[in-house]
Write a protein that holds these residues in place. Sequence first.
Motif, PDB file in Angstrom:
ATOM      1  N   VAL A 101      17.839  83.373  37.903  1.00  0.00           N
ATOM      2  CA  VAL A 101      17.612  83.518  39.224  1.00  0.00           C
ATOM      3  C   VAL A 101      17.004  82.108  39.090  1.00  0.00           C
ATOM      4  O   VAL A 101      16.141  81.443  38.858  1.00  0.00           O
ATOM      5  N   PRO A 118      13.388  84.853  47.156  1.00  0.00           N
ATOM      6  CA  PRO A 118      12.234  85.651  46.573  1.00  0.00           C
ATOM      7  C   PRO A 118      12.326  85.962  45.288  1.00  0.00           C
ATOM      8  O   PRO A 118      13.834  85.425  45.056  1.00  0.00           O
ATOM      9  N   GLY A 131      10.241  91.463  32.410  1.00  0.00           N
ATOM     10  CA  GLY A 131      10.292  89.861  32.537  1.00  0.00           C
ATOM     11  C   GLY A 131      11.168  89.405  31.725  1.00  0.00           C
ATOM     12  O   GLY A 131      10.854  90.072  30.449  1.00  0.00           O
ATOM     13  N   LYS A 136       0.570  86.999  37.295  1.00  0.00           N
ATOM     14  CA  LYS A 136       1.182  85.962  38.149  1.00  0.00           C
ATOM     15  C   LYS A 136       2.620  87.379  39.093  1.00  0.00           C
ATOM     16  O   LYS A 136       2.577  87.367  40.009  1.00  0.00           O
ATOM     17  N   LYS A 137       3.339  88.053  38.167  1.00  0.00           N
ATOM     18  CA  LYS A 137       4.429  89.013  38.395  1.00  0.00           C
ATOM     19  C   LYS A 137       3.767  90.869  38.526  1.00  0.00           C
ATOM     20  O   LYS A 137       4.554  91.439  38.676  1.00  0.00           O
TER      21      LYS A 137
HETATM   22  N1  CTP Z   1      12.478  86.230  37.988  1.00  0.00           N
HETATM   23  C1  CTP Z   1      13.467  86.243  39.423  1.00  0.00           C
HETATM   24  N2  CTP Z   1      13.610  86.034  40.710  1.00  0.00           N
HETATM   25  C2  CTP Z   1      12.929  84.372  40.659  1.00  0.00           C
HETATM   26  C3  CTP Z   1      12.628  83.935  39.286  1.00  0.00           C
HETATM   27  C4  CTP Z   1      12.804  84.462  38.214  1.00  0.00           C
HETATM   28  O1  CTP Z   1      13.473  88.044  39.118  1.00  0.00           O
HETATM   29  N3  CTP Z   1      12.966  83.924  42.085  1.00  0.00           N
HETATM   30  C5  CTP Z   1      12.758  86.659  37.245  1.00  0.00           C
HETATM   31  C6  CTP Z   1      13.033  86.374  36.174  1.00  0.00           C
HETATM   32  O2  CTP Z   1      15.042  87.170  35.497  1.00  0.00           O
HETATM   33  C7  CTP Z   1      12.545  86.279  34.998  1.00  0.00           C
HETATM   34  C8  CTP Z   1      11.205  85.738  35.072  1.00  0.00           C
HETATM   35  O3  CTP Z   1      11.299  86.284  36.693  1.00  0.00           O
HETATM   36  O4  CTP Z   1      12.483  87.254  34.429  1.00  0.00           O
HETATM   37  C9  CTP Z   1      10.687  84.167  35.069  1.00  0.00           C
HETATM   38  O5  CTP Z   1      11.362  83.656  35.641  1.00  0.00           O
HETATM   39  P1  CTP Z   1      11.524  82.390  35.212  1.00  0.00           P
HETATM   40  O6  CTP Z   1      12.094  81.216  35.717  1.00  0.00           O
HETATM   41  O7  CTP Z   1      11.174  81.719  33.603  1.00  0.00           O
HETATM   42  O8  CTP Z   1       9.713  81.781  35.548  1.00  0.00           O
HETATM   43  P2  CTP Z   1       9.593  80.962  36.953  1.00  0.00           P
HETATM   44  O9  CTP Z   1       8.909  82.289  37.967  1.00  0.00           O
HETATM   45  O10 CTP Z   1      10.301  80.427  37.938  1.00  0.00           O
HETATM   46  O11 CTP Z   1       8.587  80.459  36.682  1.00  0.00           O
HETATM   47  P3  CTP Z   1       8.541  78.508  35.522  1.00  0.00           P
HETATM   48  O12 CTP Z   1       9.936  77.922  36.583  1.00  0.00           O
HETATM   49  O13 CTP Z   1       7.183  78.140  36.026  1.00  0.00           O
HETATM   50  O14 CTP Z   1       9.141  78.068  34.388  1.00  0.00           O
END
Ligand code: CTP
Length: 397
Positions: A275, A305, A323, A341-342
């Motif tokens: 995403v 989001p 995830g 965090k998630k």
């Molecule tokens: N993901 C999501 N929605 C978003 C961003 C990420 O559902 N807006 C989900 C992805 O599908 C994946 C996980 O979160 O399963 C990790 O995404 P990642 O991009 O690695 O994590 P971030 O939260 O964006 O952290 P960072 O960019 O700091 O690595």
Amino acid sequence: MFTDKNILLVISGGIAAYKSLALIRLIKKAGGRVSCILTKGGEQFVTPLSVAALSEAPVYTDLFSLKDETEMGHIRLAREADAIVVAPASANMIARLAGGFAQDLASTCLLAADSPIMIAPAMNPVMWNNPAVQDNISTLKRRGMHIMPPASGDMACGETGEGRLPEAEDLFAEIERFFFAPKPLNGKHALVTAGPTYEPIDPVRFIGNHSSGKQGYAIAHALRQAGATVTLISGPTALQTPHGVKRIDIQSAEDMLSAAESALPADIAICSAAVADWTPVHIADSKIKKQASGEIPALNLRENPDILKTLANHKKRPRIVIGFAAETNDLIANAQAKIKKKNCDYICANDVSGAQVFGAEDNHVHLISARGVTEWPRMSKDGVAQKITDLIIEELG
Ligand code: CTP
């Protein structure tokens, strides 16, 4: 299991066609009904009369037969089957299926079928190993057909190797297992996000990424094979929808989120989509033109989001939320922080510092949960999908 089930058996050409006669008897004995299609090649090895006598039903041989069409009709023949078995499946039959030909009754019915299909190939070992046949088999597998691998042994042609049609008892057991045995994820709904998101800038431009969607599609396929009802929410990809999976196409992260929330309740959520983290604050109504002054437009972004986080904290939270994380450094620590965090249960962490992951056929995953870290050896994305499915079966079982 077979009681009142209607099996459509397609018998194509091959010396092993006689085994299909024994198969008909086994299915009938188990309480099932069998309708048979005999191809021109099949007729060289078994007669319509013996097939009709054993199945106690008319045998269909001809696409343009007035009698067959008025009695049944090839579309109805395909639709009324609870399951379709092609045994033996000759190299030619397999090629016709892979190519989508509708040149005879068997290939036309198979093209019009929406029931699950099992293929039992039988041919000379060199033919079986020919790349043309193997490519066709891969195509059929990708489309969700179940291939029962041929057995090894002495062949009628005098050669030895892989290519024999399994014995009728083995074919029967495989049919029972594949079509009718309860599957571990029956009754479970899985939600899978896959592919990239495209965040629109103006009518012709977007922010996107290189995600191929392969891993998410492989997971959707493996979960479906394990009996789950699967909703695949997919960004733009070049991939075919896995057989039996409901696919919802979206473009942006906002669309992906609303499709995911609408698909709830679910027992399982797997967020493998890449995403986009940010999206333009304004989407221009018309194409942004170059300025005569040479001024470069600024792109104001806002955060998208987080779908994984939203699902994991939802009042209808799925029981298992998984995830992915692509990390270039501190793989384990970063992934562990992401779990917290998630609020998800597992993170499949990829080290993307060296090897190619986007579009690659394999993946090197560390499975991370609050309980610890398990490193899976590098394996195909299908292999990773199977490991994740096994994990879910274990958790929900
Ligand atoms: N993901 C999501 N929605 C978003 C961003 C990420 O559902 N807006 C989900 C992805 O599908 C994946 C996980 O979160 O399963 C990790 O995404 P990642 O991009 O690695 O994590 P971030 O939260 O964006 O952290 P960072 O960019 O700091 O690595």
